[in-house]
Scaffold this active site. Structure first.
Site, PDB file in Angstrom:
ATOM      1  N   ASN A   1       0.784  -1.234   0.000  1.00  0.00           N
ATOM      2  CA  ASN A   1       0.000   0.000   0.000  1.00  0.00           C
ATOM      3  C   ASN A   1       0.820   1.290   0.000  1.00  0.00           C
ATOM      4  O   ASN A   1       0.380   2.312   0.496  1.00  0.00           O
ATOM      5  CB  ASN A   1      -1.032  -0.034   1.121  1.00  0.00           C
ATOM      6  CG  ASN A   1      -0.408  -0.164   2.481  1.00  0.00           C
ATOM      7  OD1 ASN A   1       0.811  -0.175   2.611  1.00  0.00           O
ATOM      8  ND2 ASN A   1      -1.233  -0.253   3.501  1.00  0.00           N
TER       9      ASN A   1
ATOM     10  N   HIS B   1       3.708   4.329   4.557  1.00  0.00           N
ATOM     11  CA  HIS B   1       3.368   4.202   5.975  1.00  0.00           C
ATOM     12  C   HIS B   1       3.111   5.593   6.529  1.00  0.00           C
ATOM     13  O   HIS B   1       3.763   6.554   6.118  1.00  0.00           O
ATOM     14  CB  HIS B   1       4.544   3.569   6.739  1.00  0.00           C
ATOM     15  CG  HIS B   1       4.396   3.630   8.230  1.00  0.00           C
ATOM     16  ND1 HIS B   1       3.632   2.715   8.915  1.00  0.00           N
ATOM     17  CD2 HIS B   1       4.861   4.513   9.161  1.00  0.00           C
ATOM     18  CE1 HIS B   1       3.663   3.027  10.216  1.00  0.00           C
ATOM     19  NE2 HIS B   1       4.390   4.111  10.390  1.00  0.00           N
TER      20      HIS B   1
ATOM     21  N   GLU C   1       8.727   5.725  16.106  1.00  0.00           N
ATOM     22  CA  GLU C   1       9.112   5.299  14.754  1.00  0.00           C
ATOM     23  C   GLU C   1      10.191   6.209  14.161  1.00  0.00           C
ATOM     24  O   GLU C   1      11.108   5.737  13.487  1.00  0.00           O
ATOM     25  CB  GLU C   1       7.869   5.273  13.860  1.00  0.00           C
ATOM     26  CG  GLU C   1       6.904   4.171  14.286  1.00  0.00           C
ATOM     27  CD  GLU C   1       5.534   4.255  13.617  1.00  0.00           C
ATOM     28  OE1 GLU C   1       4.699   3.387  13.895  1.00  0.00           O
ATOM     29  OE2 GLU C   1       5.308   5.184  12.802  1.00  0.00           O
TER      30      GLU C   1
HETATM   31  P1  IDP Z   1      -1.788   1.272   8.367  1.00  0.00           P
HETATM   32  O1  IDP Z   1      -0.486   1.140   7.595  1.00  0.00           O
HETATM   33  O2  IDP Z   1      -2.866   1.904   7.541  1.00  0.00           O
HETATM   34  O3  IDP Z   1      -1.622   1.924   9.714  1.00  0.00           O
HETATM   35  P2  IDP Z   1      -2.014  -1.261   9.797  1.00  0.00           P
HETATM   36  O4  IDP Z   1      -3.302  -1.895  10.166  1.00  0.00           O
HETATM   37  O5  IDP Z   1      -1.202  -0.605  10.871  1.00  0.00           O
HETATM   38  O6  IDP Z   1      -2.306  -0.223   8.611  1.00  0.00           O
HETATM   39  O7  IDP Z   1      -1.134  -2.379   9.088  1.00  0.00           O
HETATM   40  C1  IDP Z   1       0.246  -2.172   8.851  1.00  0.00           C
HETATM   41  C2  IDP Z   1       0.572  -2.644   7.454  1.00  0.00           C
HETATM   42  O8  IDP Z   1       0.359  -4.059   7.363  1.00  0.00           O
HETATM   43  C3  IDP Z   1      -0.325  -2.072   6.345  1.00  0.00           C
HETATM   44  O9  IDP Z   1       0.059  -0.782   5.929  1.00  0.00           O
HETATM   45  C4  IDP Z   1      -0.151  -3.112   5.247  1.00  0.00           C
HETATM   46  O10 IDP Z   1       1.098  -2.949   4.561  1.00  0.00           O
HETATM   47  C5  IDP Z   1      -0.096  -4.391   6.065  1.00  0.00           C
HETATM   48  N1  IDP Z   1      -1.435  -4.995   6.184  1.00  0.00           N
HETATM   49  C6  IDP Z   1      -2.470  -4.570   6.959  1.00  0.00           C
HETATM   50  N2  IDP Z   1      -3.554  -5.348   6.831  1.00  0.00           N
HETATM   51  C7  IDP Z   1      -3.189  -6.316   5.938  1.00  0.00           C
HETATM   52  C8  IDP Z   1      -3.892  -7.445   5.378  1.00  0.00           C
HETATM   53  O11 IDP Z   1      -5.046  -7.714   5.682  1.00  0.00           O
HETATM   54  N3  IDP Z   1      -3.176  -8.206   4.486  1.00  0.00           N
HETATM   55  C9  IDP Z   1      -1.890  -7.940   4.118  1.00  0.00           C
HETATM   56  N4  IDP Z   1      -1.207  -6.902   4.637  1.00  0.00           N
HETATM   57  C10 IDP Z   1      -1.850  -6.093   5.522  1.00  0.00           C
HETATM   58 MG    MG Z   2      -0.570   1.306  11.363  1.00  0.00          MG
END
Ligand code: IDP
Ligand code: MG
Length: 139
Positions: free
Chosen positions: A114, A117, A128
């Site tokens: 995605n 971060h 961080e």
């Molecule tokens: P965020 O980056 O929007 O804060 P978080 O829930 O903290 O999202 O998750 C950290 C990272 O883990 C996400 O940015 C993404 O790269 C990965 N991630 C989160 N949910 C999933 C999932 O359901 N499948 C695969 N990777 C995920």
């Molecule tokens: Mg996060």
């Protein structure tokens, strides 16, 4: 670290696709000042530590593989209300749910890959930022 700062990483997919410039342009246009920045390649140990909060999640292994497969660009950004405004700028974790014009809507491939971060709180922004930068790398 002051509460007007947040921490970001342009993730490996962004570097692979040549999107460093376009993403930094969006960050600049949104009024964030870059106060620290580097390109670095996280080791497995780095990624496991950085994402330790997610280590029980089913996607943890995939996340560590992704974040260590190539270099990232890490940065500390300054702006009033930085943490919240940056989360708005990047959009939802899953690009399919991200608002039009957000960085993830424009540049992310999937919920896993995605593009960027963004810290989720002032406390985590400080943790961080300190994970990636020493005091003398902060301007
Ligand atoms: P965020 O980056 O929007 O804060 P978080 O829930 O903290 O999202 O998750 C950290 C990272 O883990 C996400 O940015 C993404 O790269 C990965 N991630 C989160 N949910 C999933 C999932 O359901 N499948 C695969 N990777 C995920
Ligand atoms: Mg996060």
């Amino acid at each position: 670290m002051a509460t007007n700062r947040t921490f970001t990483m342009l993730k490996p997919d962004s570097i692979e696709k040549g999107n460093i410039g376009p993403i930094l342009d969006k960050i600049n246009a949104a009024g964030f000042k870059i106060v620290a920045m580097k390109m670095t390649h996280m080791t497995r140990r780095d990624a496991e530590a950085f994402y330790a909060v997610h280590n029980e999640r089913p996607f943890f292994g995939e996340l560590v593989e992704y974040m260590t497969r190539g270099p990232i660009v890490a940065a500390i950004l300054e702006k009033e209300n930085a943490v919240e405004d940056f989360r708005t700028l990047i959009g939802a974790t899953n690009p399919a749910d991200a608002a039009e014009g957000t960085i993830r809507k424009l540049y992310a491939a999937s919920i896993g890959e995605n593009a960027v971060h963004g810290s989720d709180s002032d406390e985590n922004a400080a943790i961080e930022g300190a994970f990636h930068f020493s005091g003398r790398e902060l301007f």
